[in-house]
Design a protein around this motif. Structure first.
Motif, mmCIF file in Angstrom:
data_model
loop_
_atom_site.group_PDB
_atom_site.id
_atom_site.type_symbol
_atom_site.label_atom_id
_atom_site.label_comp_id
_atom_site.label_asym_id
_atom_site.label_seq_id
_atom_site.Cartn_x
_atom_site.Cartn_y
_atom_site.Cartn_z
ATOM 1 N N THR A 78 4.581 0.513 -4.644
ATOM 2 C CA THR A 78 3.148 0.783 -4.448
ATOM 3 C C THR A 78 2.729 2.045 -5.190
ATOM 4 O O THR A 78 1.667 2.104 -5.821
ATOM 5 C CB THR A 78 2.855 0.932 -2.958
ATOM 6 O OG1 THR A 78 3.307 -0.232 -2.262
ATOM 7 C CG2 THR A 78 1.364 1.108 -2.709
ATOM 8 N N ALA A 79 3.560 3.052 -5.159
ATOM 9 C CA ALA A 79 3.228 4.302 -5.856
ATOM 10 C C ALA A 79 3.172 4.095 -7.367
ATOM 11 O O ALA A 79 2.304 4.624 -8.059
ATOM 12 C CB ALA A 79 4.249 5.384 -5.500
ATOM 13 N N ILE B 110 -2.548 2.314 -12.396
ATOM 14 C CA ILE B 110 -4.000 2.098 -12.282
ATOM 15 C C ILE B 110 -4.745 3.401 -12.547
ATOM 16 O O ILE B 110 -5.762 3.447 -13.238
ATOM 17 C CB ILE B 110 -4.336 1.535 -10.890
ATOM 18 C CG1 ILE B 110 -3.754 0.120 -10.737
ATOM 19 C CG2 ILE B 110 -5.848 1.496 -10.671
ATOM 20 C CD1 ILE B 110 -3.904 -0.456 -9.355
ATOM 21 N N GLY B 111 -4.219 4.516 -12.036
ATOM 22 C CA GLY B 111 -4.877 5.799 -12.265
ATOM 23 C C GLY B 111 -4.870 6.194 -13.733
ATOM 24 O O GLY B 111 -5.850 6.706 -14.270
ATOM 25 N N ALA C 39 -0.038 2.288 -8.243
ATOM 26 C CA ALA C 39 -1.177 3.206 -8.136
ATOM 27 C C ALA C 39 -1.222 4.171 -9.313
ATOM 28 O O ALA C 39 -2.285 4.495 -9.839
ATOM 29 C CB ALA C 39 -1.092 3.970 -6.814
#
Length: 200
Positions: A51-52, A58-59, A55
Motif C-alpha cells: 500500500t505504501a 501515485i504521489g 501511494a
C-alpha cells in the motif's frame, strides 16, 4: 392451512403472514447464510508495504504532472554526479616552452683612448714643432715634388718659430732623396718636398 393439514397433504406449512398461493406471489425459499471468511494468510507487513509503494507512485505521478506549477513551486533540479571513471582527453595544444630571461650583462668599461702623440710622418709646406707636431728623430723624403715648375726641396732647422734668418741652425736645397735629423724643441721648416717619413 394448519400444521396438521400440511402434514396430511405432504406440503410444507406456510408461515403466518404469507400470502396464499395464487395471489401473484410465489414463496421464495430463505437464503442460506454465507460461510464465514477465513482469515488471510498474507502477512500484515506485506500488505502495508504494498500500500505504501502504491501511494508513493501515485504521489510522484501527481507531482510530476504539474502539481508543482499549480502551487507556484519550481521543480527541484536533479544533481548529477560527474563521471570520474573516464580518463581525461589528451590536450592537442603544444605546451608553451619555458620563458628564459637573458641575464643582464654589464657593458665593459670604455677603454681609455690614448692621447695621440706626435706624428711620425707628414707632408706639405709648413713649420713643424718637434716633440709636439712631429716626433724627434731622423726623417727621409724622396726629394722635390715633381709637379712644381722648378723642382726644389728646401728644409731648414730653426731654434724658434720667429722665421728669421738668425733662427736657422741648418738648411739645404736638394734635388733628390735626403734625410734630416731633428731634436725635441726645434722647428722643422719644409717647402716643395714629397712626404716625409720617420726612419730612425
Amino acid at each position: 392451512m394448519s400444521s396438521r393439514e400440511s402434514a396430511m397433504t405432504g406440503t410444507p406449512p406456510i408461515p403466518p403472514g404469507t400470502p396464499p398461493p395464487g395471489a401473484g406471489w410465489d414463496p421464495v425459499p430463505p437464503t442460506p447464510p454465507a460461510p464465514a471468511r477465513k482469515p488471510s494468510r498474507v502477512k500484515p507487513w506485506l500488505t502495508h508495504g504494498a500500500t505504501a509503494v502504491v501511494a508513493l507512485i501515485i504521489g510522484i505521478a501527481i507531482g510530476g504532472s504539474g502539481g508543482g506549477e499549480a502551487g507556484g513551486e519550481r521543480p527541484t533540479p536533479t544533481l548529477t554526479t560527474p563521471d570520474t571513471t573516464r580518463e581525461p582527453e589528451p590536450s592537442t595544444t603544444a605546451p608553451e616552452p619555458p620563458r628564459t630571461t637573458a641575464p643582464e650583462t654589464t657593458p665593459p668599461p670604455p677603454t681609455p683612448t690614448a692621447k695621440p702623440g706626435p706624428a711620425t710622418s707628414f707632408e706639405g709646406d709648413g713649420m713643424y714643432l718637434v716633440g709636439e707636431d712631429i716626433a724627434a728623430g731622423t726623417y727621409k723624403t724622396a726629394g722635390p715634388v715633381e709637379d712644381d715648375l722648378i723642382p726644389n726641396c728646401y728644409w731648414a732647422r730653426h731654434k724658434d718659430a720667429s722665421g728669421e734668418f738668425s733662427s736657422i741652425t741648418a738648411n739645404d736645397n736638394v734635388k733628390g732623396q735626403t734625410r734630416v735629423t731633428v731634436n725635441k724643441g726645434e722647428y722643422l721648416e719644409v717647402k716643395g718636398c714629397q712626404p716625409w717619413k720617420k726612419v730612425g
